[in-house]
Enzyme design. Structure first.
Site, short mmCIF file in Angstrom:
data_model
loop_
_atom_site.label_atom_id
_atom_site.label_comp_id
_atom_site.label_asym_id
_atom_site.label_seq_id
_atom_site.Cartn_x
_atom_site.Cartn_y
_atom_site.Cartn_z
N GLY A 71 0.82 -1.21 0.00
CA GLY A 71 0.00 0.00 0.00
C GLY A 71 0.85 1.26 0.00
O GLY A 71 0.52 2.25 -0.66
N ASN A 150 -7.64 3.79 9.41
CA ASN A 150 -7.12 2.53 9.95
C ASN A 150 -7.28 2.43 11.46
O ASN A 150 -7.40 1.33 12.01
CB ASN A 150 -5.65 2.34 9.57
CG ASN A 150 -4.82 3.59 9.75
OD1 ASN A 150 -5.11 4.63 9.16
ND2 ASN A 150 -3.81 3.51 10.59
N HIS A 200 -2.13 -7.49 2.21
CA HIS A 200 -2.14 -8.11 3.54
C HIS A 200 -3.27 -7.65 4.43
O HIS A 200 -3.44 -8.15 5.54
CB HIS A 200 -0.77 -7.97 4.23
CG HIS A 200 -0.43 -6.62 4.75
ND1 HIS A 200 -0.47 -6.34 6.10
CD2 HIS A 200 -0.02 -5.50 4.14
CE1 HIS A 200 -0.07 -5.08 6.27
NE2 HIS A 200 0.21 -4.55 5.10
N CYS A 324 3.91 2.94 21.78
CA CYS A 324 4.88 1.94 21.32
C CYS A 324 4.45 1.08 20.13
O CYS A 324 5.28 0.68 19.34
CB CYS A 324 5.25 1.01 22.46
SG CYS A 324 5.63 1.90 23.94
N1 PLP Z 1 -2.70 3.12 4.25
C1 PLP Z 1 -3.45 2.69 5.26
C2 PLP Z 1 -4.76 3.35 5.56
C3 PLP Z 1 -3.01 1.62 6.06
O1 PLP Z 1 -3.75 1.19 7.09
C4 PLP Z 1 -1.76 1.01 5.75
C5 PLP Z 1 -1.23 -0.07 6.59
O2 PLP Z 1 -1.56 -0.20 7.76
C6 PLP Z 1 -1.04 1.50 4.65
C7 PLP Z 1 -1.53 2.55 3.92
C8 PLP Z 1 0.28 0.90 4.27
O3 PLP Z 1 0.10 -0.34 3.61
P1 PLP Z 1 1.31 -1.38 3.51
O4 PLP Z 1 1.51 -1.95 4.88
O5 PLP Z 1 0.85 -2.41 2.53
O6 PLP Z 1 2.47 -0.63 3.02
#
Ligand code: PLP
Length: 385
Positions: A71, A150, A200, A324
């Protein structure tokens, strides 16, 4: 002791069907999809099939999908690639609650000649669309706004945002890493120009992602080299992982209803029970516009990390919005942007479910979490036991 994995926004279990689909491409089917011989050809066929499956998940044309390594790479490609394509436009718009994959990149670019606007959110984590309207001008190259957060699961009104962005002539990038696989996405009806997703988070392995690039969108590649991905992302394709992402996308389409009914019911029961059995607590984020699998709850006067460690001793994996877990000593930038008081920010806990969670998992968390909060409050230096 039971093991309960409730940290699916961090990463997910690779679906057994995905592993099975990938395995032959590590052993007997190891050709390079670019090779002219039959060995490459049979692999290329599977890559084409996988691209089609990811495209079906987003309801777009397969030619609009570019495979990436994650991502983060998709986000970087979208943002840097747009800025490279419009060198005379220097303004980037994003939000204060983005994932670091977007926020840290934008802040880095702002130190190197770009102008950055970070939109604020209210206490429920919602954006002010008037602020967005006012901030976009002729100098704005890209607006990068996440689909769903997230940490809190809050879903932004992406199509309303997109309409504003498109009416002002800027490129609209959406980080849909958390939304993909959890809620339906339809690019044929969308205003999004560029969309990032990550394997993932949807039961494919770590280390594979994709970027949707709407036909006609100008985008300079981030990685230059060979002709792979039609010149949009050089580097020999990660064939087994691409096939894994394809299979995971197919499964997601079959499981979407489960995610939005059974998983949501589990989340709601978990949340309601925790609210009932603990005092001085609050749900962070808009409870209506939210991913079906996520709850973010703050318990006042306790440390999130202490909750995590004690949950871990009981076999429960969760995550904290503060300190952390994110590898920094700073409390969650998302909760702070929402104006959540510090006493609550420090005691935040994110529980995120998946299709593999059961009623028994929820019972187990409900049995063990409230006594942990009680115990931590008894020993709290704030004396709120
Ligand atoms: N963007 C969001 C909203 C995410 O939650 C995450 C990973 O937690 C990412 C981007 C990054 O993705 P990656 O872990 O595949 O680099």
């Amino acid at each position: 002791m039971r093991n309960v994995y409730a940290d699916n926004n961090a990463t997910t279990r690779v679906a057994p069907e995905v592993v099975e689909e990938m395995l032959p491409y590590f052993s007997e089917l190891y050709g390079n999809p670019s090779s002219m011989h039959y060995f490459g050809g049979q692999v290329e066929k599977k890559v084409i099939e996988a691209r089609g499956k990811v495209a079906s998940l987003l309801n777009c044309d397969p030619s609009e999908i570019v495979f990436t390594s994650c991502g983060t790479e998709s986000d970087s490609t979208a943002i840097r690639g747009t800025l490279d394509s419009y060198p005379y436009k220097k303004h980037i718009v994003t939000t204060r609650v983005e994932h670091p994959a977007v926020l840290n990149l934008c802040r880095h670019l702002a130190k190197n000649g770009h102008k950055l606007t970070e939109l604020s959110v209210d206490k429920k984590g919602n954006l002010d669309l008037d602020e967005l309207k006012k901030t976009i001008d002729d100098n704005t190259a890209i607006v990068s706004i996440m689909y769903a957060n997230n940490e809190t699961g809050v879903i932004f009104p992406i199509e309303k945002i997109g309409k504003i962005v498109k009416s002002k002539g800027a490129v609209f990038h959406c980080d849909a890493v958390q939304a993909t696989g959890k809620i339906p996405l339809d690019m044929s009806k969308s205003t999004i120009d560029l969309l990032s997703l990550s394997g993932h988070k949807l039961h494919a392995p770590k280390g594979i992602g994709a970027l949707y690039i709407r036909k006609g969108t100008k985008l300079t590649p981030l990685i230059l080299g060979g002709h792979q991905e039609k010149g949009r992302r050089a580097g020999t394709e990660n064939v087994p992982y691409i096939i894994g992402l394809g299979k995971a996308s197919e499964l997601v389409l079959n499981h979407m209803e489960d995610e939005n009914t059974r998983v949501k019911t589990l989340r709601d029961r978990l949340e309601d029970e925790l609210l009932k059995s603990c005092s001085n607590r609050q749900v962070n984020g808009d409870r209506k516009y939210r991913l079906p699998n996520t709850t973010n709850i703050s318990f006042e006067y306790v440390e999130g990390e202490a909750i995590l460690l004690m949950l871990s001793e009981k076999g429960i994996a969760a995550s904290s919005g503060s300190a952390c877990t994110s590898g920094s000593l700073e409390p969650s930038h998302v909760l702070r942007a929402m104006g959540i008081p510090f006493t609550f920010v420090h005691g935040s806990l994110r529980l995120s479910l998946s299709r593999y969670n059961t009623d028994e998992d929820i019972d187990y968390i409900i049995e063990h979490l409230p006594p942990i909060i009680k115990r931590l409050r008894e020993i709290s230096p704030f004396g709120k036991g």
